[in-house]
Design a protein around this motif. Structure first.
Motif, PDB file in Angstrom:
ATOM      1  N   UNK A 137       0.834  -1.071   0.299  1.00 42.65           N
ATOM      2  CA  UNK A 137      -0.104  -0.101   0.102  1.00 42.65           C
ATOM      3  C   UNK A 137       0.778   1.237  -0.040  1.00 42.65           C
ATOM      4  N   UNK A 138       2.122   1.208   0.267  1.00 41.86           N
ATOM      5  CA  UNK A 138       3.325   2.178   0.419  1.00 41.86           C
ATOM      6  C   UNK A 138       3.586   2.619  -1.151  1.00 41.86           C
ATOM      7  N   UNK A 139       3.341   1.616  -2.235  1.00 44.43           N
ATOM      8  CA  UNK A 139       3.888   1.770  -3.378  1.00 44.43           C
ATOM      9  C   UNK A 139       2.846   2.571  -4.093  1.00 44.43           C
ATOM     10  N   UNK A 140       3.595   3.264  -5.139  1.00 43.92           N
ATOM     11  CA  UNK A 140       2.781   4.407  -5.813  1.00 43.92           C
ATOM     12  C   UNK A 140       1.695   3.407  -6.796  1.00 43.92           C
ATOM     13  N   UNK A 141       1.879   2.295  -6.981  1.00 37.52           N
ATOM     14  CA  UNK A 141       1.073   1.571  -8.039  1.00 37.52           C
ATOM     15  C   UNK A 141       0.610   0.379  -7.450  1.00 37.52           C
ATOM     16  N   UNK A 142      -0.495  -0.301  -7.932  1.00 38.10           N
ATOM     17  CA  UNK A 142      -1.251  -1.349  -7.312  1.00 38.10           C
ATOM     18  C   UNK A 142      -0.530  -2.689  -7.554  1.00 38.10           C
ATOM     19  N   UNK A 143      -0.880  -3.502  -6.909  1.00 39.40           N
ATOM     20  CA  UNK A 143      -0.324  -4.913  -6.851  1.00 39.40           C
ATOM     21  C   UNK A 143      -0.630  -5.540  -8.251  1.00 39.40           C
ATOM     22  N   UNK A 144       0.148  -6.066  -8.881  1.00 43.71           N
ATOM     23  CA  UNK A 144      -0.284  -6.873 -10.245  1.00 43.71           C
ATOM     24  C   UNK A 144       0.275  -8.184 -10.190  1.00 43.71           C
ATOM     25  N   UNK A 145      -0.464  -9.180 -10.975  1.00 43.68           N
ATOM     26  CA  UNK A 145       0.105 -10.607 -11.075  1.00 43.68           C
ATOM     27  C   UNK A 145       0.933 -10.923 -12.463  1.00 43.68           C
ATOM     28  N   UNK A 146       1.913 -11.741 -11.799  1.00 39.41           N
ATOM     29  CA  UNK A 146       2.611 -12.276 -12.965  1.00 39.41           C
ATOM     30  C   UNK A 146       3.644 -11.099 -13.695  1.00 39.41           C
ATOM     31  N   UNK A 147       3.964 -10.365 -12.862  1.00 39.29           N
ATOM     32  CA  UNK A 147       5.097  -9.287 -13.618  1.00 39.29           C
ATOM     33  C   UNK A 147       6.248 -10.023 -14.006  1.00 39.29           C
ATOM     34  N   UNK A 148       6.620  -9.686 -15.201  1.00 40.32           N
ATOM     35  CA  UNK A 148       7.785 -10.319 -15.912  1.00 40.32           C
ATOM     36  C   UNK A 148       8.957  -9.293 -15.869  1.00 40.32           C
ATOM     37  N   UNK A 149      10.119 -10.281 -15.468  1.00 37.23           N
ATOM     38  CA  UNK A 149      11.588  -9.431 -15.250  1.00 37.23           C
ATOM     39  C   UNK A 149      12.199 -10.272 -16.359  1.00 37.23           C
ATOM     40  N   UNK A 150      13.174  -9.391 -16.940  1.00 30.59           N
ATOM     41  CA  UNK A 150      14.059 -10.084 -18.290  1.00 30.59           C
ATOM     42  C   UNK A 150      15.272 -10.233 -17.826  1.00 30.59           C
ATOM     43  N   UNK A 151      15.938 -11.361 -17.926  1.00 27.15           N
ATOM     44  CA  UNK A 151      17.205 -11.734 -17.415  1.00 27.15           C
ATOM     45  C   UNK A 151      17.805 -12.574 -18.790  1.00 27.15           C
ATOM     46  N   UNK A 152      18.985 -11.782 -19.297  1.00 18.18           N
ATOM     47  CA  UNK A 152      19.747 -12.500 -20.309  1.00 18.18           C
ATOM     48  C   UNK A 152      18.795 -13.051 -21.363  1.00 18.18           C
ATOM     49  N   UNK A 153      17.521 -12.317 -21.708  1.00 15.81           N
ATOM     50  CA  UNK A 153      16.590 -12.848 -22.668  1.00 15.81           C
ATOM     51  C   UNK A 153      15.474 -13.533 -22.456  1.00 15.81           C
ATOM     52  N   UNK A 154      15.649 -14.173 -21.053  1.00 17.27           N
ATOM     53  CA  UNK A 154      14.573 -15.000 -20.454  1.00 17.27           C
ATOM     54  C   UNK A 154      13.848 -14.226 -19.611  1.00 17.27           C
ATOM     55  N   UNK A 155      12.460 -14.690 -19.498  1.00 16.10           N
ATOM     56  CA  UNK A 155      11.392 -13.958 -18.421  1.00 16.10           C
ATOM     57  C   UNK A 155      11.356 -14.804 -17.225  1.00 16.10           C
ATOM     58  N   UNK A 156      11.467 -13.890 -16.149  1.00 11.50           N
ATOM     59  CA  UNK A 156      11.151 -14.250 -14.563  1.00 11.50           C
ATOM     60  C   UNK A 156      10.060 -13.762 -14.103  1.00 11.50           C
ATOM     61  N   UNK A 157       9.013 -14.700 -13.886  1.00 10.68           N
ATOM     62  CA  UNK A 157       7.987 -14.231 -13.481  1.00 10.68           C
ATOM     63  C   UNK A 157       7.492 -13.907 -12.018  1.00 10.68           C
ATOM     64  N   UNK A 158       7.140 -12.946 -11.556  1.00 14.41           N
ATOM     65  CA  UNK A 158       6.953 -12.639 -10.177  1.00 14.41           C
ATOM     66  C   UNK A 158       5.380 -12.765  -9.582  1.00 14.41           C
ATOM     67  N   UNK A 159       4.833 -13.775  -9.086  1.00 12.13           N
ATOM     68  CA  UNK A 159       3.498 -13.984  -8.969  1.00 12.13           C
ATOM     69  C   UNK A 159       2.569 -12.861  -8.535  1.00 12.13           C
ATOM     70  N   UNK A 160       3.408 -12.139  -7.583  1.00 12.17           N
ATOM     71  CA  UNK A 160       2.371 -11.010  -7.063  1.00 12.17           C
ATOM     72  C   UNK A 160       3.409  -9.860  -6.525  1.00 12.17           C
ATOM     73  N   UNK A 161       3.263  -8.562  -7.064  1.00 16.35           N
ATOM     74  CA  UNK A 161       4.097  -7.597  -6.531  1.00 16.35           C
ATOM     75  C   UNK A 161       3.428  -6.070  -7.216  1.00 16.35           C
ATOM     76  N   UNK A 162       4.060  -5.096  -6.272  1.00 20.63           N
ATOM     77  CA  UNK A 162       4.057  -3.890  -6.633  1.00 20.63           C
ATOM     78  C   UNK A 162       5.372  -3.465  -7.150  1.00 20.63           C
TER      79      UNK A 162
END
Length: 500
Positions: free
Chosen positions: A333-358
């Motif tokens: 709730x302290x973040x500027x954005x809302x919680x989203x599901x399955x945020x994707x981070x990109x590492x060396x051309x691959x996707x790392x999926x974060x199930x829940x995150x702001x």
């Protein structure tokens, strides 16, 4: 050994490294949970030697994967290492220690040597793959065959967990003379990921005709920083071993000055590794061109009494799961954005999926974090993006989950180095997730393991015994993980960690 013959090993190494919003009054209510979790806002020091952000201190702690370079770290008049050390002692941030002051004198010697040192200019060479360009590179851009005479001798500081390696590295880096702009402070994992990427790109530039990619990579690194502070140096991979052998020699010959911290004496590096004989020249370079210094004074600077903060929850009951969920929502709730599901981070051309995150807080189940092929690079990227991480449903692990246990240890290392605020729900107390069944007959702790745990101030009554880890490196990593979990569970850590 020809570099081309290492291609399969390097490819394997790369793969391993790379394998709506809440209503306002609800937000206000949830924010209260943060205060009730024992996490205050006033910054405090983590221990007598774990130096945190503060005006009197010099800069922030190094982030795992986010190295600092090319910027001044000291505001106002610069202090030398010994002056800064005495200032911290006088303020009560550090405790007087004769052995450590002797180490500071070595840092002071190197600091003084660097006051009037400038490396010889490194000729910038074109990156074209033409024949003329390659000839030009070989003739003008090659590293000197011998070490330039005016290069100051580097420092190699080694010791067990708790000997103050990171504090000393931070103190030296942050008190470097102000005129030194080309400097870099980096952790081993992040450095080697960067080196592998550069080598891969250079091999693509060299094309089918080939050539040595390490020398131009070393030249580029030397152009970017001629003072390199290299933390947690270790060698466990044959590809790293062969690369470092050539890379270190060329960096030093280009005039780069280094300070290295490690938990091993140079003679103990890559011990029992494949083709270790080929790595011996690198060990000789370290012993010849660095002042090798043992940090072990018999004092563990982490063994400071701490008030525990409620960040670890066990067992996996509905009540504990609900509490973790409430805390996650409160922090998010302290973040500027809302919680989203399955945020994707990109590492060396691959996707790392974060199930829940702001944008600042993440919640990940243990199986998502450690139950699939993940590398140090993945964990570095996760901790770089999120200052607070919730890990849920951590099981008690046995021999059949050894791979997951190794990944979890790597993740904890990433969290520790990046000063991540960590919350965990687990099947058993977090310090005992690797422990053997206490009722099993094979639960007797080995003399070697007892020695390692005694050195770290860990009691078998707290962390149990583990037959999962056998070799020296595995035992050290296990004990270090337990030690770091204890420190990361302290109130001091909870009050200061998580800033991004």
């Amino acid at each position: 050994m020809r570099f081309s013959s290492l291609r399969p090993h390097i490819t394997a190494s790369l793969q391993r490294r790379t394998s709506a919003g809440l209503v306002r009054h609800h937000r206000a209510a949830l924010r209260g949970l943060v205060a009730r979790s024992g996490i205050a806002q006033k910054p405090r020091y983590n221990s007598s030697l774990a130096v945190q952000k503060e005006e009197e201190l010099v800069g922030d702690s190094v982030l795992h994967g986010r190295d600092r370079s090319h910027h001044a770290s000291i505001q106002g008049p610069s202090l030398s290492p010994i002056q800064q050390y005495h200032k911290l002692v006088e303020s009560g941030s550090l405790r007087t220690d004769d052995h450590q002051e002797r180490i500071i004198q070595k840092l002071q010697r190197l600091h003084d040597d660097l006051l009037h040192y400038e490396p010889h200019g490194i000729i910038h060479t074109p990156s074209s793959n033409s024949l003329i360009s390659r000839l030009f590179t070989r003739q003008l851009g090659a590293a000197p065959v011998v070490l330039p005479e005016n290069v100051p001798k580097g420092l190699y500081l080694y010791g067990d967990v708790g000997t103050g390696k990171t504090m000393l590295m931070d103190l030296f880096y942050n008190t470097l003379p102000p005129h030194i702009k080309k400097k870099r402070r980096v952790h081993f994992h992040a450095f080697m990921i960067d080196v592998h990427k550069r080598i891969h790109a250079m091999k693509a530039k060299l094309g089918l005709r080939g050539g040595d990619p390490i020398e131009p990579v070393a030249r580029d690194l030397a152009q970017e920083a001629y003072v390199l502070c290299f933390d947690e140096f270790q060698v466990t991979d044959i590809a790293d071993a062969m690369i470092l052998r050539q890379l270190f020699e060329k960096l030093l010959n280009f005039g780069v000055v280094s300070v290295i911290t490690s938990n091993r004496h140079p003679d103990e590096l890559y011990k029992n590794g494949i083709q270790r004989q080929s790595f011996i020249p690198c060990i000789e370079i370290l012993k010849e061109r660095f002042e090798v210094t043992d940090l072990d004074s018999g004092t563990d600077y982490r063994r400071i009494p701490r008030t525990l903060s409620h960040v670890y929850y066990d067992p996996l009951t509905p009540e504990n799961r609900a509490e973790i969920d409430k805390l996650f929502k409160a922090f998010a709730s302290h973040s500027e954005d809302s919680v989203i599901r399955n945020r994707k981070l990109h590492v060396w051309g691959r996707e790392v999926v974060i199930p829940e995150s702001s944008s600042t807080v993440a919640k990940i189940g243990f199986l998502d974090l450690c139950g699939k092929p993940m590398s140090a690079a993945d964990y570095i990227e996760i901790t770089k993006n999120f200052g607070t991480i919730f890990v849920t449903d951590v099981p008690k692990m046995g021999l059949s989950q050894k791979d997951m246990a190794r990944r979890f240890i790597t993740f904890i290392d990433a969290c520790y180095e990046s000063k991540t605020k960590l919350f965990v729900s687990s099947e058993v107390p977090i310090y005992q997730i690797f422990a053997d069944d206490p009722n099993a007959k094979s639960g007797e702790i080995s003399d070697h393991m007892r020695s390692v745990m005694d050195d770290l101030g860990l009691s078998p009554d707290i962390v149990g015994t583990s037959s999962m880890f056998t070799g020296d490196e595995e035992l050290f990593a296990f004990a270090r993980c337990c030690s770091r979990l204890v420190q990361m569970g302290s109130k001091e850590w909870a009050e200061t960690a998580g800033a991004r």
